[in-house]
Enzyme design. Sequence first.
Site, short mmCIF file in Angstrom:
data_model
loop_
_atom_site.label_atom_id
_atom_site.label_comp_id
_atom_site.label_asym_id
_atom_site.label_seq_id
_atom_site.Cartn_x
_atom_site.Cartn_y
_atom_site.Cartn_z
N LYS A 181 -34.19 59.79 -47.03
CA LYS A 181 -32.88 59.81 -46.37
C LYS A 181 -31.95 58.93 -47.20
CE LYS A 181 -29.51 58.76 -43.42
NZ LYS A 181 -28.32 58.05 -43.96
N GLU A 256 -36.47 45.66 -47.52
CA GLU A 256 -35.80 44.86 -48.54
C GLU A 256 -34.35 44.76 -48.11
OE1 GLU A 256 -33.32 43.83 -51.06
OE2 GLU A 256 -33.80 45.63 -52.21
N CYS A 289 -27.75 43.30 -54.16
CA CYS A 289 -28.38 42.44 -53.15
C CYS A 289 -28.91 41.15 -53.77
CB CYS A 289 -29.49 43.19 -52.43
SG CYS A 289 -30.80 43.81 -53.51
N GLU A 384 -23.74 37.50 -46.12
CA GLU A 384 -23.64 38.36 -47.29
C GLU A 384 -22.33 39.15 -47.26
OE1 GLU A 384 -26.69 41.17 -49.70
OE2 GLU A 384 -26.32 41.76 -47.63
#
Length: 487
Positions: A181, A256, A289, A384
């Site tokens: 996906k 992750e 990331c 973040e």
Amino acid sequence: MTEHTLTVAGVAVDTRHWIGGRRVASTETFTDVSPIDGSTIGEISRGTALEAAAAVAAAKAAFPAWAATPRAERARILHAIADGVEKRIEELSIVETTDNGALLRSHRRGVIPRVVHNFRFFADWLLKLEHEDFETRGHTNHVSWDPAGPSVLITPWNAPLMLATWKVAPALAAGNTVILKPAEWSPLTASLLADIAAEAGLPAGVLNVVQGYGSEIGDALTSHPDVRRISFTGSVPTAKRIAESAANNLTPLSLELGGKSPLLVFADADLDLAVDLAVEQYDNAGQVCLAATRFLVEESVAEEFTRRFVEKASALKQGDPRDAATDIGPNIHPRQLEKIDGFVQRALAAGARAVIGGHRKDGQYYAPTLLTDVDQDSEIVQEEVFGPVLTLQTFSTEEEAVRLANDTRFGLAATLATGDPERAERVTAQLVAGTVWVNCFFVRDLQAPFGGSRHSGVGREGGTWSFDFYCDVKNTVTAPNGWKNHG
């Protein structure tokens, strides 16, 4: 061309799902937009629980035969997929740049070639995957890796094909079937991957690709009782929803997630190197990331570090990612740009100072930004941003540096610049991070474990760790002299 085919920079891309070895259209679509100029690329089939169920059923049906396929044959097909990707590096590069706005030169030189490497590496690793037999009171222990079953792989938009195949390649090598996906903001190269895999001889149903919004198709995939593994790369809130969805079936997860990684610069560091590492954090418009978004610089060199950083960062060229001279492209979506600017404006209102940047530019471009005068417990330091926004704080002692570095809920990576190897050893031993780079950045080997600590993730993938996740690891214990009646 058909009504379900787009032409993207001269490349034909099918907009339908790939389920059970055939193209499947949905009744509804969603609009795919290029971040380069905001233009509409086309309408993409918008999956629902119906397509999710069909994809899982196809993966379940294909699993027994694929799991029983000898390792050498699975490896051969993975190499054939790698061959197909290698032949289409230019096409995949321009489609991905159009779709997600990352630099075309980066796709050509590194990102798409890494896709090739993903398949070749895990194909080769499969053939040497073994654990030496060992004895217990004369009994022989034999460790094996059994394919687990259909695997749902949910992938992000910042490096769509590379990060998808980081999961797809080991899952297929392990003998699992896959439901991929892709992120709805960058779905196109996943569709091309389905074509390449089919041309390489991957049996129908072994790889399925379903497109759509996570809120509409995600739960149907992650809660399905026939799914045996789920691997996700993305945000912490989405990971929590996936974990809740998978809990009823106790489906193993690999997550992750986000990061708020530090770059620690000590006074004994090579400052030119440290500045180079710092400027590199603007890569992919800050949509990485692993990026070291928090600069922690020793007080005695902070002024000089900042001066050199501003000089070098100000020379970066921002613009069309298809231009070979461009260093920073657009951010992927207006919603993401709004999020980035919200973080910056709130920080400025709270007293932060923008040394450079601090504002939007035309279109979906955000000026490379460095903020100082920020508090450790402030939102801009703790959360973040996922854009070209960095912060700078100072420290006076090694102990303070480590404390500041570890003082977030994340633990994905850390980067350290120092000229003292003993200090490097001391500090890295104390840092909470899945990966630590010393006097370097973004050096990654597929045989190394990869993942995060704390809210940056659950589990590790890479090398044998990937097979440990995608397989049911079995130990078979055989008694000595147990064959007296044989023959």
